[in-house]
Scaffold this active site. Structure first.
Site, PDB file in Angstrom:
ATOM      1  NE  ARG A  15     -32.710  31.565 -37.281  1.00  0.00           N
ATOM      2  CZ  ARG A  15     -32.194  32.841 -37.636  1.00  0.00           C
ATOM      3  NH1 ARG A  15     -33.098  33.334 -38.667  1.00  0.00           N
ATOM      4  NH2 ARG A  15     -31.387  33.508 -37.146  1.00  0.00           N
ATOM      5  N   GLY A  76     -27.160  38.070 -27.247  1.00  0.00           N
ATOM      6  CA  GLY A  76     -27.188  38.815 -28.257  1.00  0.00           C
ATOM      7  C   GLY A  76     -26.009  39.446 -28.929  1.00  0.00           C
ATOM      8  CE  LYS A 348      -4.702  -3.018 -45.083  1.00  0.00           C
ATOM      9  NZ  LYS A 348      -4.765  -3.796 -43.853  1.00  0.00           N
ATOM     10  CG  ASN A 383      -4.526  -8.723 -45.273  1.00  0.00           C
ATOM     11  OD1 ASN A 383      -5.383  -9.351 -45.325  1.00  0.00           O
ATOM     12  ND2 ASN A 383      -4.286  -7.342 -45.024  1.00  0.00           N
ATOM     13  CE1 TYR A 384      -6.995  -8.975 -38.353  1.00  0.00           C
ATOM     14  CE2 TYR A 384      -9.289  -9.568 -39.093  1.00  0.00           C
ATOM     15  CZ  TYR A 384      -8.700  -9.019 -37.926  1.00  0.00           C
ATOM     16  OH  TYR A 384      -9.171  -8.756 -36.955  1.00  0.00           O
TER      17      TYR A 384
HETATM   18  C1  UD1 Z   1     -27.573  39.352 -37.564  1.00  0.00           C
HETATM   19  C2  UD1 Z   1     -28.130  40.911 -37.437  1.00  0.00           C
HETATM   20  C3  UD1 Z   1     -28.888  41.545 -38.701  1.00  0.00           C
HETATM   21  C4  UD1 Z   1     -28.251  40.827 -39.911  1.00  0.00           C
HETATM   22  C5  UD1 Z   1     -27.925  39.695 -40.130  1.00  0.00           C
HETATM   23  C6  UD1 Z   1     -26.929  39.250 -40.970  1.00  0.00           C
HETATM   24  C7  UD1 Z   1     -28.093  41.506 -35.238  1.00  0.00           C
HETATM   25  C8  UD1 Z   1     -28.903  42.120 -34.195  1.00  0.00           C
HETATM   26  N1  UD1 Z   1     -28.725  41.126 -36.095  1.00  0.00           N
HETATM   27  O1  UD1 Z   1     -29.048  38.817 -37.387  1.00  0.00           O
HETATM   28  O2  UD1 Z   1     -29.076  42.754 -38.728  1.00  0.00           O
HETATM   29  O3  UD1 Z   1     -28.976  41.294 -40.949  1.00  0.00           O
HETATM   30  O4  UD1 Z   1     -26.987  39.067 -38.852  1.00  0.00           O
HETATM   31  O5  UD1 Z   1     -26.678  38.030 -41.481  1.00  0.00           O
HETATM   32  O6  UD1 Z   1     -26.944  41.609 -35.103  1.00  0.00           O
HETATM   33  N2  UD1 Z   1     -24.198  35.412 -31.802  1.00  0.00           N
HETATM   34  C9  UD1 Z   1     -23.356  35.269 -30.808  1.00  0.00           C
HETATM   35  N3  UD1 Z   1     -23.978  35.419 -29.516  1.00  0.00           N
HETATM   36  C10 UD1 Z   1     -25.276  35.937 -29.372  1.00  0.00           C
HETATM   37  C11 UD1 Z   1     -25.891  35.761 -30.596  1.00  0.00           C
HETATM   38  C12 UD1 Z   1     -25.451  35.780 -31.778  1.00  0.00           C
HETATM   39  O7  UD1 Z   1     -22.079  35.056 -30.797  1.00  0.00           O
HETATM   40  O8  UD1 Z   1     -25.561  36.023 -28.202  1.00  0.00           O
HETATM   41  C13 UD1 Z   1     -23.521  35.118 -33.175  1.00  0.00           C
HETATM   42  C14 UD1 Z   1     -24.289  33.779 -33.873  1.00  0.00           C
HETATM   43  O9  UD1 Z   1     -23.558  32.732 -33.511  1.00  0.00           O
HETATM   44  C15 UD1 Z   1     -24.061  33.992 -35.340  1.00  0.00           C
HETATM   45  C16 UD1 Z   1     -23.852  35.498 -35.192  1.00  0.00           C
HETATM   46  O10 UD1 Z   1     -23.831  36.312 -34.008  1.00  0.00           O
HETATM   47  O11 UD1 Z   1     -22.758  33.502 -35.680  1.00  0.00           O
HETATM   48  C17 UD1 Z   1     -25.172  36.205 -35.815  1.00  0.00           C
HETATM   49  O12 UD1 Z   1     -26.486  35.817 -35.277  1.00  0.00           O
HETATM   50  P1  UD1 Z   1     -27.902  35.388 -35.737  1.00  0.00           P
HETATM   51  O13 UD1 Z   1     -28.627  34.949 -34.612  1.00  0.00           O
HETATM   52  O14 UD1 Z   1     -27.558  34.529 -36.827  1.00  0.00           O
HETATM   53  O15 UD1 Z   1     -28.201  37.007 -36.158  1.00  0.00           O
HETATM   54  P2  UD1 Z   1     -29.411  37.292 -37.260  1.00  0.00           P
HETATM   55  O16 UD1 Z   1     -30.680  37.015 -36.669  1.00  0.00           O
HETATM   56  O17 UD1 Z   1     -29.073  36.512 -38.614  1.00  0.00           O
HETATM   57 CA    CA Z   2     -27.482  34.826 -39.258  1.00  0.00          CA
END
Ligand code: UD1
Ligand code: CA
Length: 448
Positions: A15, A76, A348, A383-384
């Site tokens: 996003r 996730g 500079k 200078n250059y």
């Molecule tokens: C997540 C929470 C949500 C919460 C919100 C708060 C979950 C399922 N949901 O949603 O409940 O309200 O944050 O801001 O946890 N990331 C990884 N690996 C992955 C997926 C994500 O490292 O496979 C990291 C992303 O880089 C990010 C963080 O986890 O820094 C959160 O991921 P994001 O996709 O922003 O979660 P939200 O949909 O905001």
């Molecule tokens: Ca988030």
């Protein structure tokens, strides 16, 4: 107390519509993930562990020796945490899990949350807050005031969507209980992802204690998922920074339009006008006056300095200097006490000893200029030569006539003088006058 942190930062941040990974986008001048690490470092955390994946090299470039594990595929938030299972298998303390995209959290909040987690003897504590418009966040489902689950926006029924208590994405967990629960989560949901939030319903069903720590100030938990939220977060941090400076005695004509990045330091009774921008590791002393449209980057300024509408990069300015309007210090310039640099002067990689004056329209590059020397309007250090840069060394109490072209390499001795309009190509000894000009031709009555 045993506490380690896990910071989730493997996601793409779709996003954000960016080529850069989300967590290195800057909030008020500092990459989001670095801001989070700075706050964590104010707690007694044994170790911070990052979960990286998407473009991890770019993230590592922004951080000094940090421990991390790789999540090859972003399946996730629960799957992300599981990547640290092996690393933490012999660890039996608590883990604080944070997301790399919540840069407004303060160390004080994290500390209070952790204390609450210990006090309530919970195995999981979730940081939550109340939003009037909770869209997008996971909702905290409670029965008799006890947390029983977290439901993501995508899975939420109309009834659940009405819940205003949201998940901030920060958790304190007993490490071994965390991984026990994570082994049981599945990806049977709308997104087909392994949700970290599912550990809650698993632990609750096993009669384990899960708590929520509700934060009054919901501003702090803002998750940055878009450029609009990035700007919002920067604005909050800017306001915090300006307030902190005012509390320490800095004067703002208008804090709303003064942009001061996170690592900048400013001394008491310094007055900042609107539209001043202070960036990077800039440090400014006391009783200075920094007037509109001035941008200062990674520079060190002393006390009682006045600067108007100028740009200063990677330079040092000592006490009582006056500068501008419309002057430019490029990297490695050093202006010592009481130097004056006026309109349209560019400096500079040069050192100007105390009391040097260059009032107007001048370029000084690769130069050393002695005490109390006066540089006439329109002077240029040449200078250059197209390939190499050469130095100009000017002594003390020298008078450089207006529009002198000083062709480097060149040395001009103490108290010497150059005639206006001269092109000086040879060294000038101390006390000498050097003029390089053809004789003036005057034709009388030429226009009659
Ligand atoms: C997540 C929470 C949500 C919460 C919100 C708060 C979950 C399922 N949901 O949603 O409940 O309200 O944050 O801001 O946890 N990331 C990884 N690996 C992955 C997926 C994500 O490292 O496979 C990291 C992303 O880089 C990010 C963080 O986890 O820094 C959160 O991921 P994001 O996709 O922003 O979660 P939200 O949909 O905001
Ligand atoms: Ca988030």
């Amino acid at each position: 107390m045993r506490l380690k942190s896990l910071i989730l930062a493997a996601g793409k941040g779709t996003r954000m519509k960016s080529d850069l990974p989300k967590v290195i986008h800057k909030v008020n001048g500092i990459p989001m993930v670095k801001k989070i690490l700075n706050e964590l470092n104010k707690l007694n955390v044994e170790e911070n562990i990052l979960i990286l994946g998407h473009k991890k090299e770019l993230i590592l470039n922004e951080l000094e020796d940090i421990k991390y594990v790789t999540q090859e595929q972003q399946l996730g938030t629960g799957h992300a945490v599981l990547q640290a299972k092996e690393l933490l298998k012999d660890y039996n303390g608590d883990v604080m899990i944070l997301c790399g995209d919540t840069p407004l959290l303060r160390s004080e909040t994290l500390k209070e949350m952790y204390d609450y987690h210990k006090k309530t003897k919970s195995i999981t504590t979730i940081l939550t807050s109340i939003y009037e418009k909770p869209f997008g966040y996971g909702r905290i489902v409670k029965e008799n005031k006890n947390v029983v689950g977290i439901i993501e926006e995508k899975e939420a029924s109309d009834e659940i969507k009405k819940i205003k208590e949201v998940n901030a994405g920060v958790y304190c967990c007993d490490s071994s209980e965390l991984f026990k629960a994570l082994d049981k989560i599945t990806n049977e949901n709308e997104k087909g992802e392994y949700y970290l939030t599912d550990i809650v319903k698993i632990q609750v069903s096993e009669n384990k204690k899960v708590s929520s720590f509700i934060l009054d100030n919901n501003e702090e938990i803002l998750g940055v998922n878009s450029k609009i939220e990035l700007a919002k977060a920067s604005k909050v941090l800017r306001k915090r920074k300006n307030n902190e400076l005012m509390e320490n005695g800095v004067i703002f004509m208008d804090p709303e339009t003064t942009y001061i990045e996170e690592n900048v330091q400013v001394g008491k009774d310094t007055l900042l006008y609107p539209t001043v921008i202070l960036q990077g590791n800039t440090k400014i002393g006391e009783k200075c006056e920094i007037i509109g449209n001035t941008r200062i980057i990674n520079s060190n300024l002393g006390n009682s300095i006045t600067i108007e509408s100028s740009v200063i990069e990677d330079s040092i300015i000592e006490d009582l200097v006056t500068m501008g309007p419309f002057a430019h210090l490029r990297p490695k310039s050093h202006l010592k006490n009481k130097v004056h640099i006026g309109n349209f002067v560019e400096v500079k990689k040069s050192t100007l000893e105390p009391g040097v004056k260059a009032g107007h329209l001048t370029y000084l590059g690769n130069a050393t200029i002695g005490k109390d020397t006066n540089i006439g309007a329109g002077t240029i250090t040449c200078n250059y030569d197209g390939t190499n840069k050469f130095n100009t060394i000017i002594g003390e109490n020298v008078f450089i006539g207006s529009s002198s072209m000083l062709v480097a390499p060149l040395t001009i001795g103490d108290k010497a003088l150059t005639g206006a309009g001269s092109v000086i190509t040879k060294d000038v000894p101390a006390n000498a006058l050097a003029v390089e000009r053809t004789k003036q031709l005057t034709k009388l009555k030429w226009r009659k």
